[in-house]
Design an enzyme around this catalytic site. Sequence first.
Site, mmCIF file in Angstrom:
data_model
loop_
_atom_site.group_PDB
_atom_site.id
_atom_site.type_symbol
_atom_site.label_atom_id
_atom_site.label_comp_id
_atom_site.label_asym_id
_atom_site.label_seq_id
_atom_site.Cartn_x
_atom_site.Cartn_y
_atom_site.Cartn_z
ATOM 1 N N GLU A 121 3.710 -9.312 32.833
ATOM 2 C CA GLU A 121 4.544 -9.024 31.654
ATOM 3 C C GLU A 121 5.573 -10.145 31.445
ATOM 4 O O GLU A 121 6.770 -9.917 31.245
ATOM 5 C CB GLU A 121 5.234 -7.651 31.752
ATOM 6 C CG GLU A 121 5.670 -7.087 30.414
ATOM 7 C CD GLU A 121 6.423 -5.772 30.523
ATOM 8 O OE1 GLU A 121 7.658 -5.779 30.700
ATOM 9 O OE2 GLU A 121 5.753 -4.732 30.433
ATOM 10 N N GLU A 135 18.530 -7.946 31.526
ATOM 11 C CA GLU A 135 17.073 -8.173 31.556
ATOM 12 C C GLU A 135 16.653 -9.461 30.844
ATOM 13 O O GLU A 135 15.722 -10.137 31.273
ATOM 14 C CB GLU A 135 16.340 -6.971 30.950
ATOM 15 C CG GLU A 135 16.404 -5.703 31.789
ATOM 16 C CD GLU A 135 17.718 -4.936 31.668
ATOM 17 O OE1 GLU A 135 18.555 -5.285 30.803
ATOM 18 O OE2 GLU A 135 17.921 -3.980 32.444
ATOM 19 N N HIS A 211 19.153 4.876 28.800
ATOM 20 C CA HIS A 211 19.739 4.479 30.082
ATOM 21 C C HIS A 211 20.310 3.067 30.119
ATOM 22 O O HIS A 211 20.973 2.704 31.081
ATOM 23 C CB HIS A 211 18.692 4.566 31.199
ATOM 24 C CG HIS A 211 17.646 3.486 31.127
ATOM 25 N ND1 HIS A 211 16.554 3.583 30.320
ATOM 26 C CD2 HIS A 211 17.550 2.277 31.745
ATOM 27 C CE1 HIS A 211 15.823 2.489 30.454
ATOM 28 N NE2 HIS A 211 16.398 1.677 31.295
ATOM 29 N N ARG A 213 22.131 -0.452 30.287
ATOM 30 C CA ARG A 213 23.532 -0.794 30.593
ATOM 31 C C ARG A 213 24.339 -1.088 29.333
ATOM 32 O O ARG A 213 25.489 -0.692 29.219
ATOM 33 C CB ARG A 213 23.579 -2.029 31.510
ATOM 34 C CG ARG A 213 23.444 -1.681 32.979
ATOM 35 C CD ARG A 213 23.430 -2.958 33.820
ATOM 36 N NE ARG A 213 23.695 -2.722 35.223
ATOM 37 C CZ ARG A 213 22.835 -2.162 36.061
ATOM 38 N NH1 ARG A 213 21.654 -1.762 35.637
ATOM 39 N NH2 ARG A 213 23.150 -1.995 37.324
ATOM 40 N N HIS A 244 17.900 10.139 33.146
ATOM 41 C CA HIS A 244 17.892 9.085 34.165
ATOM 42 C C HIS A 244 18.926 9.439 35.238
ATOM 43 O O HIS A 244 19.970 10.023 34.934
ATOM 44 C CB HIS A 244 18.243 7.768 33.460
ATOM 45 C CG HIS A 244 18.062 6.527 34.286
ATOM 46 N ND1 HIS A 244 18.855 6.233 35.369
ATOM 47 C CD2 HIS A 244 17.192 5.504 34.176
ATOM 48 C CE1 HIS A 244 18.483 5.079 35.891
ATOM 49 N NE2 HIS A 244 17.462 4.609 35.188
HETATM 50 C C1 UD1 Z 1 17.139 -0.612 36.153
HETATM 51 C C2 UD1 Z 1 16.783 -1.963 35.542
HETATM 52 C C3 UD1 Z 1 16.388 -1.791 34.080
HETATM 53 C C4 UD1 Z 1 15.301 -0.757 33.927
HETATM 54 C C5 UD1 Z 1 15.705 0.518 34.617
HETATM 55 C C6 UD1 Z 1 14.544 1.485 34.560
HETATM 56 C C7 UD1 Z 1 18.050 -3.872 36.395
HETATM 57 C C8 UD1 Z 1 19.280 -4.686 36.256
HETATM 58 N N1 UD1 Z 1 17.960 -2.830 35.556
HETATM 59 O O1 UD1 Z 1 18.288 -0.130 35.499
HETATM 60 O O2 UD1 Z 1 15.915 -3.027 33.577
HETATM 61 O O3 UD1 Z 1 15.116 -0.510 32.565
HETATM 62 O O4 UD1 Z 1 16.032 0.258 35.993
HETATM 63 O O5 UD1 Z 1 14.934 2.779 34.743
HETATM 64 O O6 UD1 Z 1 17.233 -4.149 37.219
HETATM 65 N N2 UD1 Z 1 19.602 6.136 40.635
HETATM 66 C C9 UD1 Z 1 19.327 7.130 41.537
HETATM 67 N N3 UD1 Z 1 18.011 7.361 41.872
HETATM 68 C C10 UD1 Z 1 16.996 6.665 41.348
HETATM 69 C C11 UD1 Z 1 17.291 5.653 40.411
HETATM 70 C C12 UD1 Z 1 18.593 5.391 40.074
HETATM 71 O O7 UD1 Z 1 20.214 7.809 42.031
HETATM 72 O O8 UD1 Z 1 15.846 6.923 41.696
HETATM 73 C C13 UD1 Z 1 21.015 5.878 40.251
HETATM 74 C C14 UD1 Z 1 21.794 5.161 41.365
HETATM 75 O O9 UD1 Z 1 23.082 5.700 41.399
HETATM 76 C C15 UD1 Z 1 21.847 3.723 40.863
HETATM 77 C C16 UD1 Z 1 21.908 3.934 39.354
HETATM 78 O O10 UD1 Z 1 21.036 5.030 39.112
HETATM 79 O O11 UD1 Z 1 22.989 3.048 41.362
HETATM 80 C C17 UD1 Z 1 21.498 2.773 38.488
HETATM 81 O O12 UD1 Z 1 20.279 2.194 38.923
HETATM 82 P P1 UD1 Z 1 20.012 0.616 38.676
HETATM 83 O O13 UD1 Z 1 18.663 0.284 39.195
HETATM 84 O O14 UD1 Z 1 21.164 -0.182 39.169
HETATM 85 O O15 UD1 Z 1 20.049 0.483 37.107
HETATM 86 P P2 UD1 Z 1 19.129 1.107 35.985
HETATM 87 O O16 UD1 Z 1 20.016 1.447 34.843
HETATM 88 O O17 UD1 Z 1 18.280 2.161 36.570
HETATM 89 N N1 UDP Z 2 9.074 7.713 32.665
HETATM 90 C C1 UDP Z 2 8.701 8.676 33.607
HETATM 91 N N2 UDP Z 2 9.430 9.834 33.686
HETATM 92 C C2 UDP Z 2 10.508 10.064 32.892
HETATM 93 C C3 UDP Z 2 10.887 9.064 31.953
HETATM 94 C C4 UDP Z 2 10.144 7.897 31.879
HETATM 95 O O1 UDP Z 2 7.722 8.502 34.335
HETATM 96 O O2 UDP Z 2 11.121 11.125 33.010
HETATM 97 C C5 UDP Z 2 8.294 6.466 32.610
HETATM 98 C C6 UDP Z 2 7.745 6.117 31.255
HETATM 99 O O3 UDP Z 2 6.450 6.655 31.102
HETATM 100 C C7 UDP Z 2 7.722 4.598 31.269
HETATM 101 C C8 UDP Z 2 8.814 4.217 32.242
HETATM 102 O O4 UDP Z 2 9.161 5.416 32.944
HETATM 103 O O5 UDP Z 2 6.504 4.091 31.774
HETATM 104 C C9 UDP Z 2 9.986 3.695 31.507
HETATM 105 O O6 UDP Z 2 11.016 3.533 32.397
HETATM 106 P P1 UDP Z 2 12.511 3.313 31.955
HETATM 107 O O7 UDP Z 2 12.716 3.821 30.570
HETATM 108 O O8 UDP Z 2 13.350 3.883 33.041
HETATM 109 O O9 UDP Z 2 12.657 1.734 32.016
HETATM 110 P P2 UDP Z 2 12.315 0.568 30.986
HETATM 111 O O10 UDP Z 2 10.904 0.701 30.555
HETATM 112 O O11 UDP Z 2 13.304 0.662 29.881
HETATM 113 O O12 UDP Z 2 12.549 -0.665 31.793
#
Ligand code: UD1
Ligand code: UDP
Length: 373
Positions: A121, A135, A211, A213, A244
């Site tokens: 990708e 990103e 979700h 930032r 999220h």
């Molecule tokens: C990250 C990615 C973003 C992607 C997103 C998908 C970066 C900078 N950002 O952002 O590109 O779109 O993931 O969802 O890499 N947390 C949990 N459990 C989980 C996941 C997250 O508790 O399974 C909480 C934690 O407190 C963590 C916070 O979510 O600190 C944020 O997670 P983080 O990976 O830093 O940022 P995302 O917004 O998830």
């Molecule tokens: N997704 C999932 N469960 C959920 C919400 C999203 O499996 O409750 C999947 C969705 O099908 C997609 C991916 O998570 O493939 C998207 O992830 P997210 O929106 O967290 O990140 P991004 O694509 O914006 O990086």
Amino acid sequence: MDKKKIAIVFGTRPEAIKMAPVILELNKQSKEYTTLVIVSAQHREMLDQVLDVFSIRPDFDMDIMKKNQTLSDITSDILKGIESIFLDEKPDMVLVHGDTTTSFAAALAAYYHQIPIGHVEAGLRTYDKYFPFPEEANRQLIDTLTDLFFVPTEMTKANLLNEGKDEHKISVTGNTVIDAIHYTKESNTRHSSLDLMNDSPDQKWILLTMHRRENHGQPMQHVFEAINAITEKHKNVSVLMPVHLSPIVQAMANELLGDRDRIHLVEPLEVDVFHQVISKAYMVLTDSGGLQEEAPALDVPVLVLRDKTERPEGLEAGTLKVIGTEKDNVIYAVNELLVDTELYLKMSKAVNPYGDGLASSRIIKEITKYFEE
Ligand code: UD1
Ligand code: UDP
């Protein structure tokens, strides 16, 4: 060709969904390839959900996730943690995906160890370094280090050519998320969210996820206020939001959308269930990247809660509309899709521009060519 060891590094839910088909395909070619799955666990629960659905067991799990982690925490923990794995395992190539901080840090570590990098990708761009943040910078930085670019579409290839990248290193593969959908469509896992939708077939369901930032704070607040206004006005509209696990998103969703009629906040869903939920939804309202690719494949229109998208293919195909996060604009765009049947049909029937579900096998063919040259 000697047997090669391919390290696949990822850490978040979307990377896992889009790399799982590549891992499964590589595993089929076990005579040619040893597959080394390394997870940073930048996400924990949301990553594990995906690993379970695809029955993938990581070889290394760095388990770095912290509550309220900063970008510097993620980058430095991965850079330090992955070094010994690369030194011990000596992979012949490292594959990273998309634009997360895990992908950037893993690519940087691979570069420091002079291991060839394949970027799945590759090539998506807004050319605005703060949208999406971080990103857009992550993917440009990864592409500076990449040896093999696997791009989803001709439009993404054009971005790389315009930046002066070598055409010989770029292959248009389609997006592996379509491969993932081909896998999950075999699933008939039941879930209370699906029962909820099935039990009220008279309702038009809006699937909401948010979700990013750059949307934390006011933009998210304005969108949630719009959602309340929409459900108050249209009694035949219900909203399902898998929230999220980010504490910032959880707090705002619970405060502004919790305990409201016909607004259902649920835990993140397993991806096979989530794909079924998309198919049942009337429309998707999201700031997600991946959803902009999945919904067209499942014939569901998407309103994008951002000011820009790096996925113009969906705009061109007509399945997406970028509507921003202003309250009135969100209300207007949702209303329009609810009442204008012609527009609705046009958007839902637009053709999926992201490929045929064979992206993973194309990626592996290109890797084989690279090693044989
Ligand atoms: C990250 C990615 C973003 C992607 C997103 C998908 C970066 C900078 N950002 O952002 O590109 O779109 O993931 O969802 O890499 N947390 C949990 N459990 C989980 C996941 C997250 O508790 O399974 C909480 C934690 O407190 C963590 C916070 O979510 O600190 C944020 O997670 P983080 O990976 O830093 O940022 P995302 O917004 O998830
Ligand atoms: N997704 C999932 N469960 C959920 C919400 C999203 O499996 O409750 C999947 C969705 O099908 C997609 C991916 O998570 O493939 C998207 O992830 P997210 O929106 O967290 O990140 P991004 O694509 O914006 O990086």
